[in-house]
Design an enzyme around this catalytic site. Sequence first.
Site, mmCIF file in Angstrom:
data_model
loop_
_atom_site.group_PDB
_atom_site.id
_atom_site.type_symbol
_atom_site.label_atom_id
_atom_site.label_comp_id
_atom_site.label_asym_id
_atom_site.label_seq_id
_atom_site.Cartn_x
_atom_site.Cartn_y
_atom_site.Cartn_z
ATOM 1 N N VAL A 15 0.832 -1.208 0.000
ATOM 2 C CA VAL A 15 0.000 0.000 0.000
ATOM 3 C C VAL A 15 0.866 1.257 0.000
ATOM 4 C CG1 VAL A 15 -1.878 1.225 1.146
ATOM 5 C CG2 VAL A 15 -1.826 -1.279 1.225
ATOM 6 N N GLU A 131 -10.212 5.511 5.982
ATOM 7 C CA GLU A 131 -11.104 4.949 4.951
ATOM 8 C C GLU A 131 -10.625 3.586 4.448
ATOM 9 O OE1 GLU A 131 -14.202 6.536 3.495
ATOM 10 O OE2 GLU A 131 -14.119 4.375 3.448
ATOM 11 N N VAL A 134 -11.378 -0.314 6.156
ATOM 12 C CA VAL A 134 -12.547 -1.191 5.984
ATOM 13 C C VAL A 134 -12.890 -1.266 4.500
ATOM 14 C CG1 VAL A 134 -14.955 -1.607 6.605
ATOM 15 C CG2 VAL A 134 -13.434 -0.481 8.240
ATOM 16 N N GLY A 136 -11.118 -1.737 1.885
ATOM 17 C CA GLY A 136 -10.126 -1.186 0.960
ATOM 18 C C GLY A 136 -10.565 0.073 0.231
ATOM 19 N N LYS A 207 -12.837 -5.458 10.763
ATOM 20 C CA LYS A 207 -13.513 -4.438 9.952
ATOM 21 C C LYS A 207 -14.930 -4.216 10.464
ATOM 22 C CE LYS A 207 -10.700 -5.820 6.013
ATOM 23 N NZ LYS A 207 -10.641 -6.778 4.911
ATOM 24 N N GLY A 304 -5.595 -4.613 -2.376
ATOM 25 C CA GLY A 304 -4.695 -4.375 -3.501
ATOM 26 C C GLY A 304 -4.066 -2.993 -3.352
#
Length: 437
Positions: A15, A131, A134, A136, A207, A304
């Site tokens: 990330v 943000e 949860v 992505g 989440k 991702g």
Amino acid sequence: MAEALRVGIAGLGTVGASVARVLRDKAAELTRQCGRDIVVSAVSARDPKRDRGVDLNAAKWFDDPVKMAQAAEIDVFVELIGGDEGPAFAAVRAALEAGRHVVTANKALLAKHGVVLAEIAEKKGVLLNYEAAVAGGIPVIKTMREAMAGNSVTRVFGILNGTCNYILTRMEAEGISFDACLKDAQRLGYAEADPTFDIEGHDTAHKLSILTSLAFGTKIAANDIYMEGISNITQADIRAAGDLGYRIKLLGVAQRTESGIEQRVHPTMVPTASVIAQVHGVINAVAIETDILGELLLSGPGAGGNATASAVIGDIADIAKSRPGFQHGPVFGRPARELKPYRKAQMRSHAGGYFIRLTVHDRIGVFAAIAKRMADNDISLESIVQHAISGEVAAQKTVILVTHETTEAAVRKAVDGITKDGHLTDKPQVIRIERAG
Ligand SMILES: NC(=O)c1ccc[n+]([C@@H]2O[C@H](COP(=O)([O-])OP(=O)(O)OC[C@H]3O[C@@H](n4cnc5c(N)ncnc54)[C@H](OP(=O)(O)O)[C@@H]3O)[C@@H](O)[C@H]2O)c1
């Protein structure tokens, strides 16, 4: 033009490196949107030599993310290290205490320390944006925190783990076993070498705990979540679900009930025609039900590098656009010190329909005995079907029951009774049915 917003990124993995790349590639567009430049002024990771696929020479390197969190060079601390303790927690806390805004994608950290961190952020008048933590790339936090003001949420549920949804989707589409799907998911990089955290529901629970707090204004209670994973879902369940007009999904569900708030993560049968049943593969989805809006479903990529970076950058851009001295909205939608204690609804009182699959001896009286155990526990049946088991296993049958709304306690008692009667040749399978539009 206002001064540039200086961003320090801690963690340059999947990330973090994507965030740095997108900030570089989209710099001009972000400047136009935010009215100021966003620059990466500092970075921290473990290995200073590793190529991150983006030139970070202009940013100051920190071996210690805590030092970076407190450094004069940054306005925003972006935490992309991961983990609920250690450097991530220490650095986020240090950044907030030093009056820096924080952006994080770390659900484990928020599930454990979210309320304490929110209290510090609100005391210091800085933003703690999360943000990406949860689902992505799906903007669910913003939707719940900002776009749904005045709505009272009655239930929030979702497909929050791409690995599990990928496995269940392939099991259904290709008729292959859980173990074969998991191996393939690992080979393709959709599942970790140790997949327990994903497939046993822990990731979904983290989440969900954040969504529950936003939905109901309660303190985060990640340890109080009922959890069952997908590892015992078989082809027999998937086929039976299909025959009955259902599809199996691992859902996280938070729901207000008379006895408190239910938080549960388990394999769930949803009607095949429902919108959430159409969410396939690694895609995530969150459904939010409220008194004013009705049901809203958001779906999209839940993980991702780029998808997650999209959410992180949205959070950074919000900070870039915020006016100095402006009082920021509370982290979990209500001031952290006003979040109510979480009142847990016991799982035994959960009400809903149930799918029960029993493998039984093929002998006279079994069917009647099962029906009697159901009736004794006031369980009314929508259907009861028995099939001979094809192949070599002689003298066994499968009995599949679908109940009308009943309680978890009644189902457990009935299934315990059937087990004690000695009719079963295998472990009973019980899957909850979830109402979904
Ligand atoms: N990957 C996703 O799709 C996704 C989606 C949503 C949310 N998230 C969340 O985003 C966060 C990051 O995930 P990721 O997949 O990017 O992880 P990752 O690829 O494992 O990257 C972790 C990074 O943290 C760095 N790091 C580890 N310990 C450190 C320390 N003590 N000091 C400074 N840096 C340290 C590592 O440095 P080195 O590179 O030098 O080893 C690495 O760059 C996690 O909280 C995760 O839950 C990830």
